[in-house]
Structures are given as structure tokens and as C-alpha cells.
Scaffold this motif. Structure first.
Motif, PDB file in Angstrom:
ATOM      1  N   ASP A  31       9.961   0.771  12.312  1.00 11.43           N
ATOM      2  CA  ASP A  31      10.085   1.979  11.496  1.00 11.43           C
ATOM      3  C   ASP A  31      10.130   1.879   9.983  1.00 11.43           C
ATOM      4  OD1 ASP A  31      12.588   3.057  13.989  1.00 11.43           O
ATOM      5  OD2 ASP A  31      10.488   3.716  13.881  1.00 11.43           O
ATOM      6  N   TYR A  32       9.283   0.784   9.731  1.00  8.35           N
ATOM      7  CA  TYR A  32       9.328   0.543   8.150  1.00  8.35           C
ATOM      8  C   TYR A  32       7.985   0.005   7.840  1.00  8.35           C
ATOM      9  CZ  TYR A  32      14.424   0.202   7.871  1.00  8.35           C
ATOM     10  OH  TYR A  32      15.853   0.510   7.888  1.00  8.35           O
ATOM     11  N   VAL A  33       7.462   0.311   6.593  1.00  3.87           N
ATOM     12  CA  VAL A  33       6.280   0.186   6.106  1.00  3.87           C
ATOM     13  C   VAL A  33       6.762  -1.239   5.203  1.00  3.87           C
ATOM     14  CG1 VAL A  33       4.707   0.905   4.253  1.00  3.87           C
ATOM     15  CG2 VAL A  33       5.536   2.610   5.662  1.00  3.87           C
ATOM     16  N   GLU A  44       3.157  -7.404 -15.031  1.00  3.24           N
ATOM     17  CA  GLU A  44       4.089  -6.699 -14.465  1.00  3.24           C
ATOM     18  C   GLU A  44       3.867  -6.845 -12.782  1.00  3.24           C
ATOM     19  OE1 GLU A  44       4.378  -2.695 -17.308  1.00  3.24           O
ATOM     20  OE2 GLU A  44       3.422  -2.439 -15.013  1.00  3.24           O
ATOM     21  N   ARG A  45       4.917  -6.340 -12.097  1.00  2.00           N
ATOM     22  CA  ARG A  45       4.881  -6.502 -10.549  1.00  2.00           C
ATOM     23  C   ARG A  45       3.590  -5.668 -10.223  1.00  2.00           C
ATOM     24  NH1 ARG A  45      10.318  -7.153  -7.125  1.00  2.00           N
ATOM     25  NH2 ARG A  45      10.379  -8.556  -8.942  1.00  2.00           N
ATOM     26  N   GLU A  46       2.876  -5.967  -9.295  1.00  2.00           N
ATOM     27  CA  GLU A  46       1.933  -5.163  -8.621  1.00  2.00           C
ATOM     28  C   GLU A  46       1.845  -5.514  -7.136  1.00  2.00           C
ATOM     29  OE1 GLU A  46      -2.289  -6.448  -9.127  1.00  2.00           O
ATOM     30  OE2 GLU A  46      -1.720  -8.615  -9.046  1.00  2.00           O
ATOM     31  N   GLY A  47       1.540  -4.061  -6.421  1.00  2.00           N
ATOM     32  CA  GLY A  47       1.476  -4.177  -5.286  1.00  2.00           C
ATOM     33  C   GLY A  47      -0.088  -4.766  -4.756  1.00  2.00           C
ATOM     34  N   ILE A  48      -0.184  -5.369  -3.921  1.00  2.00           N
ATOM     35  CA  ILE A  48      -1.214  -5.995  -3.333  1.00  2.00           C
ATOM     36  C   ILE A  48      -1.502  -5.683  -1.804  1.00  2.00           C
ATOM     37  CG2 ILE A  48      -1.206  -8.109  -4.940  1.00  2.00           C
ATOM     38  CD1 ILE A  48      -0.304  -9.794  -2.812  1.00  2.00           C
ATOM     39  N   SER A  49      -0.750  -5.377  -1.035  1.00  2.00           N
ATOM     40  CA  SER A  49      -0.832  -5.114   0.359  1.00  2.00           C
ATOM     41  C   SER A  49       0.196  -4.385   1.050  1.00  2.00           C
ATOM     42  CB  SER A  49      -1.201  -6.449   1.094  1.00  2.00           C
ATOM     43  OG  SER A  49      -1.829  -6.080   2.330  1.00  2.00           O
ATOM     44  N   CYS A  50      -0.123  -3.676   2.108  1.00  2.00           N
ATOM     45  CA  CYS A  50       0.747  -2.860   2.975  1.00  2.00           C
ATOM     46  C   CYS A  50       0.476  -3.056   4.302  1.00  2.00           C
ATOM     47  CB  CYS A  50       1.292  -1.675   2.292  1.00  2.00           C
ATOM     48  SG  CYS A  50      -0.100  -0.440   2.334  1.00  2.00           S
ATOM     49  N   SER A  56      -1.057  -0.352  12.612  1.00  2.00           N
ATOM     50  CA  SER A  56      -2.730   0.013  12.756  1.00  2.00           C
ATOM     51  C   SER A  56      -3.335   0.385  11.533  1.00  2.00           C
ATOM     52  CB  SER A  56      -2.483   1.230  13.481  1.00  2.00           C
ATOM     53  OG  SER A  56      -1.912   2.384  13.021  1.00  2.00           O
ATOM     54  N   VAL A  57      -2.569   0.438  10.352  1.00  2.00           N
ATOM     55  CA  VAL A  57      -2.825   0.529   9.098  1.00  2.00           C
ATOM     56  C   VAL A  57      -2.642  -0.335   8.063  1.00  2.00           C
ATOM     57  CG1 VAL A  57      -3.055   2.334   7.054  1.00  2.00           C
ATOM     58  CG2 VAL A  57      -2.888   3.327   9.545  1.00  2.00           C
ATOM     59  N   THR A  58      -3.586  -0.956   7.362  1.00  2.31           N
ATOM     60  CA  THR A  58      -3.370  -1.814   6.130  1.00  2.31           C
ATOM     61  C   THR A  58      -4.326  -1.464   5.069  1.00  2.31           C
ATOM     62  OG1 THR A  58      -5.167  -3.387   7.026  1.00  2.31           O
ATOM     63  CG2 THR A  58      -2.980  -3.702   7.937  1.00  2.31           C
ATOM     64  N   SER A  59      -3.513  -1.810   3.982  1.00  3.10           N
ATOM     65  CA  SER A  59      -4.354  -1.652   2.773  1.00  3.10           C
ATOM     66  C   SER A  59      -4.172  -2.848   1.642  1.00  3.10           C
ATOM     67  CB  SER A  59      -3.767  -0.340   1.977  1.00  3.10           C
ATOM     68  OG  SER A  59      -4.350   0.145   0.856  1.00  3.10           O
ATOM     69  N   TYR A  60      -5.256  -2.901   0.877  1.00  2.00           N
ATOM     70  CA  TYR A  60      -5.008  -4.116  -0.002  1.00  2.00           C
ATOM     71  C   TYR A  60      -5.646  -3.609  -1.209  1.00  2.00           C
ATOM     72  CZ  TYR A  60      -5.361  -6.574   4.259  1.00  2.00           C
ATOM     73  OH  TYR A  60      -5.040  -7.256   5.596  1.00  2.00           O
ATOM     74  N   THR A  61      -5.271  -4.215  -2.307  1.00  2.00           N
ATOM     75  CA  THR A  61      -5.701  -3.778  -3.835  1.00  2.00           C
ATOM     76  C   THR A  61      -7.030  -4.688  -3.993  1.00  2.00           C
ATOM     77  OG1 THR A  61      -5.056  -3.902  -6.298  1.00  2.00           O
ATOM     78  CG2 THR A  61      -4.665  -5.727  -4.952  1.00  2.00           C
ATOM     79  N   ASP A  62      -7.955  -4.073  -4.865  1.00  2.00           N
ATOM     80  CA  ASP A  62      -9.082  -4.585  -4.730  1.00  2.00           C
ATOM     81  C   ASP A  62      -9.191  -6.185  -5.390  1.00  2.00           C
ATOM     82  OD1 ASP A  62     -10.797  -1.470  -6.245  1.00  2.00           O
ATOM     83  OD2 ASP A  62     -10.238  -2.340  -4.243  1.00  2.00           O
ATOM     84  N   SER A  63      -8.490  -6.656  -6.051  1.00  2.00           N
ATOM     85  CA  SER A  63      -8.472  -7.847  -6.425  1.00  2.00           C
ATOM     86  C   SER A  63      -8.158  -9.153  -5.249  1.00  2.00           C
ATOM     87  CB  SER A  63      -7.524  -8.323  -7.515  1.00  2.00           C
ATOM     88  OG  SER A  63      -6.022  -8.010  -7.103  1.00  2.00           O
ATOM     89  N   VAL A  64      -7.652  -8.480  -4.091  1.00  2.00           N
ATOM     90  CA  VAL A  64      -7.649  -9.544  -2.975  1.00  2.00           C
ATOM     91  C   VAL A  64      -8.157  -8.986  -1.786  1.00  2.00           C
ATOM     92  CG1 VAL A  64      -5.043  -9.865  -3.693  1.00  2.00           C
ATOM     93  CG2 VAL A  64      -5.650  -8.208  -1.983  1.00  2.00           C
ATOM     94  N   CYS A 107       1.400   3.797   4.805  1.00  2.00           N
ATOM     95  CA  CYS A 107       1.124   2.722   4.238  1.00  2.00           C
ATOM     96  C   CYS A 107       0.917   2.992   2.848  1.00  2.00           C
ATOM     97  CB  CYS A 107      -0.228   1.753   4.950  1.00  2.00           C
ATOM     98  SG  CYS A 107      -0.616   0.075   4.072  1.00  2.00           S
ATOM     99  N   LEU A 108       1.796   2.510   1.781  1.00  2.00           N
ATOM    100  CA  LEU A 108       1.786   2.804   0.322  1.00  2.00           C
ATOM    101  C   LEU A 108       2.084   1.603  -0.396  1.00  2.00           C
ATOM    102  CD1 LEU A 108       3.808   6.134   0.267  1.00  2.00           C
ATOM    103  CD2 LEU A 108       1.669   5.925   0.051  1.00  2.00           C
ATOM    104  N   MET A 109       1.385   1.311  -1.711  1.00  2.00           N
ATOM    105  CA  MET A 109       1.695   0.218  -2.387  1.00  2.00           C
ATOM    106  C   MET A 109       2.569   0.301  -3.712  1.00  2.00           C
ATOM    107  SD  MET A 109      -1.593  -2.379  -1.651  1.00  2.00           S
ATOM    108  CE  MET A 109      -2.627  -1.146  -2.091  1.00  2.00           C
TER     109      MET A 109
END
Length: 127
Positions: A31-33, A44-50, A56-64, A107-109
Motif C-alpha cells: 500500500d506504499y508508493v 539538492e536532493r532530487e526525485g529520479i523514479s517512483c 503497474s505505474v512507474t515514472s522517471y525524471t528525464d535525466s535517467v 506514483c509521485l516524485m
């Protein structure tokens, strides 16, 4: 006690690959993202994936995007980040984090929504 523990970091040459892990204890990730974040030297700390709770849902920042892949193994209560074609700019401390949700496809970064964090694992990309 709810805990996230990262592992698998290390030194890798440019163009190489590495898999880092985020193991949860004290709770199940159903039950956790789960998100991966990184903080490079002087950055700074940056989100890169979730990944969503259902996986079923994934997301990535553009650099990766196209180089990194996140996936969840529910049997091991662990989330992995496979990193390929690594670059010196990928050098950072990598953190995993989690927050609970009732939305299986969420899914949130945005790091402000995460309330459980691991201690981080160092990844260094250098020849």
C-alpha cells in the motif's frame, strides 16, 4: 518499527551498470508508493523514479529515462533500481522513500509527500 534499508551501491566505471535495493521491514509495501531520490555533491536532493503500490505505474525524471528501471518484488518486500549506461553525473547518495496511499496507481516524485526514508547508499561513477 518501520524501516527502509538501501544496499548495493559502489564504484562503477562510466557506461557500467549497477542494481541498488530498498528493503522494507516492519510493514509491507503493498500500500506504499516507493520513490528513489539522489543527492549529488553540492546538489539538492532530487526525485529520479517512483513506482505505484500495485507496481503497474512507474515514472522517471528525464535525466535517467531509458537508462534506469524500477521494479518491485512483493515476495521480498523490496524495490530495486537497475541503473545502466552510468555517467559521472550519476554520482550521488541514493535514497529510497515511501508513503502510504489507497490509490494503487499513484506514483509521485515530490519528496515532500514521503514520510519514510532510508539512510542512503553511495554510488560513484568514475574511471
Amino acid at each position: 518499527q518501520l524501516q527502509l534499508v538501501e544496499s548495493g551501491g559502489g564504484l562503477v566505471q562510466p557506461g557500467g551498470s549497477l542494481r541498488i535495493s530498498c528493503a522494507a521491514s516492519g510493514f509491507t509495501l503493498d500500500d506504499y508508493v516507493v520513490g528513489w531520490f539522489r543527492q549529488g555533491p553540492g546538489k539538492e536532493r532530487e526525485g529520479i523514479s517512483c513506482i505505484s503500490p500495485g507496481g503497474s505505474v512507474t515514472s522517471y525524471t528525464d535525466s535517467v529515462k531509458g537508462r534506469f528501471a524500477i521494479y518491485k518484488d512483493n515476495t521480498r518486500n523490496t524495490v530495486y533500481l537497475h541503473m545502466h549506461s552510468l555517467k559521472p553525473d550519476d554520482t550521488a547518495i541514493y535514497y529510497c522513500a515511501a508513503f502510504i496511499t489507497t490509490v494503487q496507481t499513484l506514483c509521485l516524485m515530490d519528496r515532500s509527500v514521503y514520510n519514510y526514508w532510508g539512510q542512503g547508499t553511495q554510488v560513484a561513477v568514475s574511471s
